[in-house]
Design a protein around this motif. Structure first.
Motif, PDB file in Angstrom:
ATOM      1  N   ASN A   1     -11.906   1.998 -17.587  1.00  0.00           N
ATOM      2  CA  ASN A   1     -10.645   2.538 -17.096  1.00  0.00           C
ATOM      3  C   ASN A   1      -9.502   2.227 -18.052  1.00  0.00           C
ATOM      4  O   ASN A   1      -9.710   1.693 -19.139  1.00  0.00           O
ATOM      5  CB  ASN A   1     -10.364   2.047 -15.669  1.00  0.00           C
ATOM      6  CG  ASN A   1     -10.205   0.546 -15.592  1.00  0.00           C
ATOM      7  OD1 ASN A   1      -9.721  -0.096 -16.516  1.00  0.00           O
ATOM      8  ND2 ASN A   1     -10.617  -0.034 -14.479  1.00  0.00           N
TER       9      ASN A   1
ATOM     10  N   THR B   1      -6.749   4.511 -13.661  1.00  0.00           N
ATOM     11  CA  THR B   1      -7.448   5.750 -13.959  1.00  0.00           C
ATOM     12  C   THR B   1      -8.684   5.478 -14.812  1.00  0.00           C
ATOM     13  O   THR B   1      -8.612   4.747 -15.799  1.00  0.00           O
ATOM     14  CB  THR B   1      -6.512   6.696 -14.734  1.00  0.00           C
ATOM     15  OG1 THR B   1      -5.321   6.877 -13.978  1.00  0.00           O
ATOM     16  CG2 THR B   1      -7.169   8.034 -14.995  1.00  0.00           C
TER      17      THR B   1
ATOM     18  N   ALA C   1      -4.993  -0.474  -2.345  1.00  0.00           N
ATOM     19  CA  ALA C   1      -4.578   0.916  -2.118  1.00  0.00           C
ATOM     20  C   ALA C   1      -5.110   1.802  -3.243  1.00  0.00           C
ATOM     21  O   ALA C   1      -5.216   1.360  -4.391  1.00  0.00           O
ATOM     22  CB  ALA C   1      -3.061   0.998  -2.069  1.00  0.00           C
ATOM     23  N   PRO C   2      -5.423   3.049  -2.931  1.00  0.00           N
ATOM     24  CA  PRO C   2      -5.887   3.964  -3.991  1.00  0.00           C
ATOM     25  C   PRO C   2      -4.894   4.076  -5.146  1.00  0.00           C
ATOM     26  O   PRO C   2      -5.293   4.224  -6.303  1.00  0.00           O
ATOM     27  CB  PRO C   2      -6.052   5.295  -3.270  1.00  0.00           C
ATOM     28  CG  PRO C   2      -6.287   4.928  -1.839  1.00  0.00           C
ATOM     29  CD  PRO C   2      -5.477   3.673  -1.611  1.00  0.00           C
ATOM     30  N   GLY C   3      -3.610   3.960  -4.861  1.00  0.00           N
ATOM     31  CA  GLY C   3      -2.592   4.044  -5.905  1.00  0.00           C
ATOM     32  C   GLY C   3      -2.558   2.838  -6.828  1.00  0.00           C
ATOM     33  O   GLY C   3      -1.899   2.855  -7.859  1.00  0.00           O
TER      34      GLY C   3
ATOM     35  N   ARG D   1      -5.318   1.574  -8.144  1.00  0.00           N
ATOM     36  CA  ARG D   1      -6.507   1.641  -9.001  1.00  0.00           C
ATOM     37  C   ARG D   1      -6.163   2.329 -10.305  1.00  0.00           C
ATOM     38  O   ARG D   1      -5.475   3.352 -10.327  1.00  0.00           O
ATOM     39  CB  ARG D   1      -7.624   2.379  -8.281  1.00  0.00           C
ATOM     40  CG  ARG D   1      -8.050   1.618  -7.041  1.00  0.00           C
ATOM     41  CD  ARG D   1      -9.227   2.245  -6.357  1.00  0.00           C
ATOM     42  NE  ARG D   1      -9.501   1.457  -5.151  1.00  0.00           N
ATOM     43  CZ  ARG D   1      -9.802   1.965  -3.992  1.00  0.00           C
ATOM     44  NH1 ARG D   1      -9.894   3.267  -3.853  1.00  0.00           N
ATOM     45  NH2 ARG D   1     -10.030   1.175  -2.978  1.00  0.00           N
TER      46      ARG D   1
ATOM     47  N   THR E   1       0.802  -1.235   0.000  1.00  0.00           N
ATOM     48  CA  THR E   1       0.000   0.000   0.000  1.00  0.00           C
ATOM     49  C   THR E   1       0.831   1.281   0.000  1.00  0.00           C
ATOM     50  O   THR E   1       0.329   2.332  -0.391  1.00  0.00           O
ATOM     51  CB  THR E   1      -0.949   0.014   1.213  1.00  0.00           C
ATOM     52  OG1 THR E   1      -0.171  -0.109   2.403  1.00  0.00           O
ATOM     53  CG2 THR E   1      -1.964  -1.097   1.119  1.00  0.00           C
TER      54      THR E   1
ATOM     55  N   PRO F   1       2.044   4.790  -7.185  1.00  0.00           N
ATOM     56  CA  PRO F   1       1.287   4.175  -8.285  1.00  0.00           C
ATOM     57  C   PRO F   1       2.151   3.775  -9.478  1.00  0.00           C
ATOM     58  O   PRO F   1       1.879   2.776 -10.136  1.00  0.00           O
ATOM     59  CB  PRO F   1       0.289   5.260  -8.681  1.00  0.00           C
ATOM     60  CG  PRO F   1       0.144   6.111  -7.474  1.00  0.00           C
ATOM     61  CD  PRO F   1       1.473   6.066  -6.766  1.00  0.00           C
TER      62      PRO F   1
END
Length: 188
Positions: free
Chosen positions: A129, A120, A114-116, A118, A40, A44
């Motif tokens: 995406n 775009t 983790a958000p990183g 995901r 996490t 990214p």
């Protein structure tokens, strides 16, 4: 779907019916999720390629056994890959239901990535995406591999006429295993 279609097409070109891409997909998806919820703190720029790589490697490893069994022992790959699909989906279900069950979850699910990790979104609020663009690039790369490289020629020759390919100096067994491994990598 694009990834699994391309994966299946590569194996088909070598005369191998890899109907087990689903197993590579499930295990590859779990490997990518594992990277996403374990690493996490990674940025990214490293996390997303690491997730793709982990998914591909696990998918490729899953395809080695039926590839070797087909190439060296004559085991029908349709049967072996179909049976291994059940093993892969059951094993993935076990992983997200027990050892990697999200704390406090009532249903089988892993921890959130983790958000990183995901990708775009291309057209918010839809779920379309960046994976769509990557899948199209993989499809183009597979076409180049099949029709513009010596490895692609070996795949096509082994698939269309294995006896001729063998007499032309192509190692048909190694080509079958390579096709299954590449197919598993893309499927994962």
């Amino acid at each position: 779907l694009i990834f699994t279609g391309v994966a299946t097409a590569i194996a088909f070109r070598a005369g191998v019916f890899n109907v087990g891409v689903e197993g590579s997909l499930y295990l590859g998806a779990f490997a990518a999720a594992w990277v996403g919820f374990t690493m996490t703190e990674w940025p990214p720029g490293l996390l997303i390629p690491a997730a793709f790589l982990a998914a591909g490697v696990i998918g490729a490893l899953w395809a080695v056994l039926p590839g070797v069994a087909r190439a060296y022992y004559g085991v029908d790959e349709v049967v072996s890959t179909l049976l291994l699909n059940y093993v892969a989906t059951s094993f993935t279900g076990y992983l997200v239901s027990y050892p990697f069950l999200a704390p406090g979850a009532a249903n089988a699910m892993s921890p959130l990535i983790a958000p990183g990790a995901r990708l775009t979104r291309i057209a918010p609020p839809s779920q379309l995406n960046l994976s769509f663009v990557i899948a199209l690039a993989v499809a183009v790369a597979a076409a180049v591999l099949i029709y513009r490289t010596t490895a692609g020629f070996a795949l096509r020759a082994a698939g269309s006429n294995p006896r001729f390919a063998q007499s032309a100096g192509i190692d048909v067994r190694a080509t079958i295993v390579m096709a299954m491994v590449v197919s598993g990598f893309i499927g994962g």
